[in-house]
Each structure stands twice: as C-alpha cells, then as structure tokens.
Design a protein around this motif. Structure first.
Motif, PDB file in Angstrom:
ATOM      1  N   LYS A  66      15.366   9.462 -20.051  1.00  0.00           N
ATOM      2  CA  LYS A  66      16.597   8.674 -20.143  1.00  0.00           C
ATOM      3  C   LYS A  66      17.851   9.381 -19.604  1.00  0.00           C
ATOM      4  O   LYS A  66      18.671   8.735 -18.928  1.00  0.00           O
ATOM      5  CB  LYS A  66      16.834   8.222 -21.589  1.00  0.00           C
ATOM      6  CG  LYS A  66      17.947   7.183 -21.687  1.00  0.00           C
ATOM      7  CD  LYS A  66      18.068   6.592 -23.070  1.00  0.00           C
ATOM      8  CE  LYS A  66      19.163   5.526 -23.088  1.00  0.00           C
ATOM      9  NZ  LYS A  66      19.367   4.963 -24.420  1.00  0.00           N
ATOM     10  N   TYR A 118      19.421   0.882 -16.638  1.00  0.00           N
ATOM     11  CA  TYR A 118      18.287  -0.036 -16.793  1.00  0.00           C
ATOM     12  C   TYR A 118      18.811  -1.395 -16.356  1.00  0.00           C
ATOM     13  O   TYR A 118      19.746  -1.934 -16.954  1.00  0.00           O
ATOM     14  CB  TYR A 118      17.819  -0.077 -18.251  1.00  0.00           C
ATOM     15  CG  TYR A 118      17.276   1.243 -18.749  1.00  0.00           C
ATOM     16  CD1 TYR A 118      15.942   1.602 -18.556  1.00  0.00           C
ATOM     17  CD2 TYR A 118      18.102   2.144 -19.413  1.00  0.00           C
ATOM     18  CE1 TYR A 118      15.448   2.816 -19.010  1.00  0.00           C
ATOM     19  CE2 TYR A 118      17.621   3.366 -19.864  1.00  0.00           C
ATOM     20  CZ  TYR A 118      16.289   3.691 -19.657  1.00  0.00           C
ATOM     21  OH  TYR A 118      15.806   4.898 -20.103  1.00  0.00           O
ATOM     22  N   LYS A 135      15.978   2.545 -25.880  1.00  0.00           N
ATOM     23  CA  LYS A 135      17.327   2.139 -25.504  1.00  0.00           C
ATOM     24  C   LYS A 135      18.390   2.748 -26.427  1.00  0.00           C
ATOM     25  O   LYS A 135      19.533   2.970 -26.015  1.00  0.00           O
ATOM     26  CB  LYS A 135      17.439   0.602 -25.530  1.00  0.00           C
ATOM     27  CG  LYS A 135      16.557  -0.123 -24.518  1.00  0.00           C
ATOM     28  CD  LYS A 135      16.942   0.195 -23.087  1.00  0.00           C
ATOM     29  CE  LYS A 135      18.198  -0.498 -22.647  1.00  0.00           C
ATOM     30  NZ  LYS A 135      18.042  -1.958 -22.476  1.00  0.00           N
TER      31      LYS A 135
END
Length: 559
Positions: free
Chosen positions: A414, A420, A556
C-alpha cells in the motif's frame, strides 16, 4: 434524447409537486407548537443530512418491499421525497419574517381565510416558494445516486448516462453532456441566489413586473416543454420495447440504430458500472430487463439463483459462428443460459519510458523504486487476485490462510500505491501520471492506441481470463425479441463493429478473421495458448464474500 426526456420530465413534475407539498408543510410547521415543531424539523433535516446513498438505498428497499416496480414512478417519487425538505427550508424563513397581524386584520375585516391567505400571506412568501421550486428543479437535474438506486429498466437520466459512458474515459460526448448539465445547474443556482438576495424594498412588485417575470419564466420553460413533447412522442410511437442492460460504453451504438431499423423494435439501452450493480437491480425483481451482459462468475451465480431464462439456440442461428473455445465453459457448461459477447485478460500496463527493466511478474508492483507510481484497481476481487497469484495461489481459493497472506501482501504494498482507481485509470496512464497499473486487456488496447509508450503483459504467475456474455433475465417480457437481439449481435458485421469500437476481444470467428492483421495478431487482444493456459476464470465465491469484504476493508483502512 431518452435520458434528456426523463431528466426534464422528472425534474419538472417532482419540482412542482415538491413545491406544493413543501410549502404546505412549511406553513403547517410554522403554526405548530414548540415541541411539535422541533420533532417536525428533525424529520425534515434527515434527508438533508443523510448521505444520498443512504436515502437512495432506503427508498429502493421501500419500493421493493411494497412490490412497486422500479422505473419512472419510483424515480419520480424518490425525487419528490428528497426535494420536499429543501422547499420547506426555503419557505420557512419567509414565514418567520411574516407579520401575522396583517393576516388577522384581514380576517377581522371580513375576508375569508383562503382569500386572506392569497392576498396577504402568499405574496410575502412567494420569493421563498420560487427559490424552493428552483432549488428542487436543480437538485433533480443534478441527482445521480438516488436516481441510480430507484430507477428501473428503460428509465435513465442524464447523470446516470454520463456516469455509465465514462467506462472508457472522457470523450467529447461526455464533455458535451456534462457541460450542458453544468451550465443549466449554474443558471438555476444563480437564479436562486438572485431571488433570495432581494432586499425588503424590492419585494414590492407592480403588475407590469409580475407579467414580465411570468413571461420570462414561460419563455424559459417553453424549450423544455417542446423537448419533452417531441421525445415523448418518439418514445410512444414504438410497438415493442426491448430493455438492454450493458456495461458503460461497451457497444458501438450504431448497431442499436441498425437493429431498430431492421426489426422495428425500440431499444431502451442502459448501462451499469459493475456486475454487482447489475445483479442487485435484477435480483430486486423491480425491473424488466430483457437482455443483460454479466461476466462469467456472475452468470454462474445468477443461474444458481434461477434469475436467468434458458436461451433457445434455435432462435440464435449465429451462435454457430462463436468459436468452440468459448463454449461449454464452466460457468455455463451446457450453453443453456448465455451467448459469449467479449473476452479478455487482466494484466500489467506500463510506461516504457518510466520502466526500463523487463516486466514479467506481479512482483514489480511491490518494487520500492516505483513508489507512488503504481495504480491498482479499486476492486477487491481483482486486487486480492493479484496478490494471490503473486504468492502462487488460485484466484478462487477458499483457504483463509492463503487469503490472509494475500491481505498482508496488499498491506505491505500500500505505501507504494499512488491510488486505487476505477475507470480513471485509463486517463491517468495515457497522460503518463503513473509507471505501472493493473488493467483489463481491452482497456489496454485503447490506452496503447492513445499513448504508444505503453505496453501490456500478462505476468508469468498467471492472471484472470474473463468472459462477458449475453443473457436473458427472468424479468424479461420479450424473450422472443431478446433472442432476436442476441442473434443480431452475433452477426459478423455487427460483432466486428463492436470489437473494433470497444477494443475487447471477440469470440465470433468471422469477425476476428475480418479484423486488420495487426489487430488479429496483437497478443494484448488475442494472447497465445500458452498465456491463456496459465490464466483462471473467476468462480462464484458468494459463500466467501464476507471474508473478501473484510480483507478489502482492512487493506483500505491500513496506513
């Protein structure tokens, strides 16, 4: 034109109804006692403070629970519902400024209540009513989320159309529609501000100025009414209407006109953004789509849930032109429910000026030298799948330990990820905003056409190979016409137009043979057997959806 028709019709009717109901409600609230007024105001604020998606989903569930089919009526009711509070909040300030003694004096002088209301109260609150009406009309014109959840087959407004068309990125048609919508909303907002910005002295109107204002309003509304009448006439002149539900910008729209002219069948063509959006609409039972275009794993899911009709292939003779490699696939093993439309792979697209080393493995997406130059798809199935295959696991694993390992890989990656993203990934890579991205092959074909510095590869660990197919939902009211449409889509010239327009790979043999040599031999669009062999087809993982949701949420949320 159909989208414009529904946009204007819903906006005008809902604004008119919401203005009447909202004004009446505002007067009622104004005359309530303190405690009652507080409760009423709290209820009024709910739709205003709630996220649109909460209101949209709640209304959709309400309509489905009372068995009201999703369509024009439900979208209209939804718009009226969320507009009323804004009218109330526009009228109430004018009521608070009102001198109630004037109304009482009129009654004392012998005026009837209705006459006193029209002559004393109404003129004073008219600016608030007009502002509320303009605001309601503006909100309706500009709404997407609530409309998306409460509309059904054959009914789509401009906002939904613009959103759906963005699948391949920004194009002149989207720019034109967006500009039209923006300028209209801007004009209305300026009108609202002009109305609410009047001083006390300018509120006194003589008859001449009233006539002038009425004339201007009529002149402004006349073009809208003409459009509604003309488009309404066009819509009403067709005998049979076929409701088609497809991915955004996933067809050459010329073929729709050709079909309509050939068979005298009207096509209501609507778009969805994800398989899940399509599934929810059809599963709800509030729609009557005749043809839909889901992907492989979703077809399997819909077959299991008995949401699809069997297709009579005797009515689809062009099915014989579909390559045998695309028949008897696992998601529809007996070829009973679907006819292949397009196919492709998932891989890595990279900018050759920014990436000098060979791109062969998913590992490059974890290379720290490309920090903040990597774009990942904002899709749990695709992104989790990338991590699974990097680790050597199946895309369709149900092993929780393997899924947990994939989650940790995505969390480790990440800090390197620029964003994204969804459809905007195309514009970003074309503009050179990132070095690497995970994309679908059809989008890669389009991107490479726009930027020759881009290249696409299916990593050596394997990837996803997907199939989008045409199906007939159980909700269809025109199965015969649906089969005619599916057969038409399998005609050689039609299949050729579609594959050339959207860039994805066609399963229709003659259409592929008629492609330019450079396209037919392009390994991005038509990879060789070795590449296909190491790819997997997504399976329906409904039983694991909560696990995937948990993993994606944790990824996320990770810092």
């Amino acid at each position: 034109m159909t989208s414009l028709y529904y946009t204007l019709t819903v906006a005008l009717i809902s604004a008119a109804v919401a203005t009447i109901l909202g004004t009446a409600a505002a007067i009622g609230i104004h005359n309530m006692k303190r405690k009652q007024k507080k409760i009423a105001m709290n209820i009024t604020y709910l739709p205003v403070l709630n996220a649109d998606i909460v209101t949209g989903v709640a209304l959709m569930i309400l309509f489905i629970s009372i068995k009201l089919p999703l369509g024009f009526i439900t979208m209209l009711l939804a718009h009226i519902t969320f507009e009323i509070p804004y009218v109330i909040l526009s009228v109430l300030p004018k009521l608070k400024q009102l001198n109630n003694n004037l109304y009482e004096a009129a009654l004392d002088l012998g005026a009837e209540p209705w006459y006193a209301f029209r002559k004393v109260i109404l003129p004073e609150i008219t600016p608030g009513i007009i502002s509320g009406a303009l605001l309601a009309f503006t909100l309706s014109l500009d709404d997407f989320v609530i409309s998306f959840f409460t509309t059904g087959s054959g009914v789509s407004n401009l906002s939904i159309t613009i959103y759906s068309m963005a699948r391949r990125g920004i194009n002149p048609k989207i720019n034109a529609l967006s500009t039209l919508l923006f300028l209209t909303v801007l004009f209305l907002l300026l009108a609202i501000n002009r109305r609410t910005g009047k001083t006390a002295e300018t509120k006194v109107r003589n008859k001449q100025r009233k006539r002038s204002f009425a004339f201007k309003m009529a002149a402004a509304l006349l073009p809208i009414l003409i459009i509604i009448v003309l488009t309404g006439y066009r819509r009403g002149s067709e005998k049979v209407t076929l409701n088609v539900y497809n991915w955004g910008d996933y067809i050459d729209e010329r073929v729709i006109s050709e079909f309509e002219d050939t068979y005298n069948i009207k096509v209501n063509y609507e778009n969805f953004a994800t398989n899940e959006d399509m599934y929810v609409k059809i599963k709800s039972g509030g729609t009557n789509y005749d043809v839909a275009f889901p992907s492989d794993y979703m077809i399997s899911k819909m077959i299991k849930e008995k949401l699809l009709e069997k297709i009579d292939l005797n009515n689809v003779p062009n099915y014989s032109l579909i390559d045998s490699n695309f028949k008897n696939l696992k998601y529809d093993i007996n070829n009973e429910y679907s006819v292949p439309y397009m196919w492709g792979t998932v891989g890595i697209i990279y900018n050759k000026k920014m990436v000098k080393e060979p791109v062969e493995s998913w590992d490059i997406l974890w290379d720290k030298k490309y920090k903040k130059q990597i774009l990942m798809l904002d899709s749990q199935r695709e992104s989790v799948g990338v991590a699974l295959q990097k680790l050597g696991y199946s895309l369709n694993t149900r092993n929780k330990e393997e899924l947990e390992a994939a989650k940790m890989e995505l969390i480790r990656q990440k800090p390197l990820v620029l964003a994204y993203v969804g459809d905007e990934i195309k514009d970003k890579m074309i503009a050179g905003e990132a070095a690497l991205a995970v994309v679908w092959s059809g989008d890669a074909v389009f991107m490479k056409e726009q930027n020759p510095d881009l290249e696409y590869v299916v990593p050596k660990e394997g990837s996803n190979i997907f199939f989008d197919a045409m199906v007939i939902p159980k909700t269809s009211k025109h199965k015969k016409e649906a089969e005619i449409f599916i057969n038409f889509m399998c005609e050689t010239d039609v299949a050729l137009k579609n594959t050339e327009y959207i860039g994805y790979s066609t399963p229709q043999t003659e259409a592929k043979n008629n492609l330019p040599v450079e396209t037919a031999n392009d390994p991005v669009a038509y990879p060789d057997a070795e590449v296909i062999k190491r790819c997997e087809v997504y399976e329906d993982l409904t039983d694991m959806i909560k696990e995937y949701d948990r993993i994606w949420t944790e990824v996320k949320a990770a810092k």
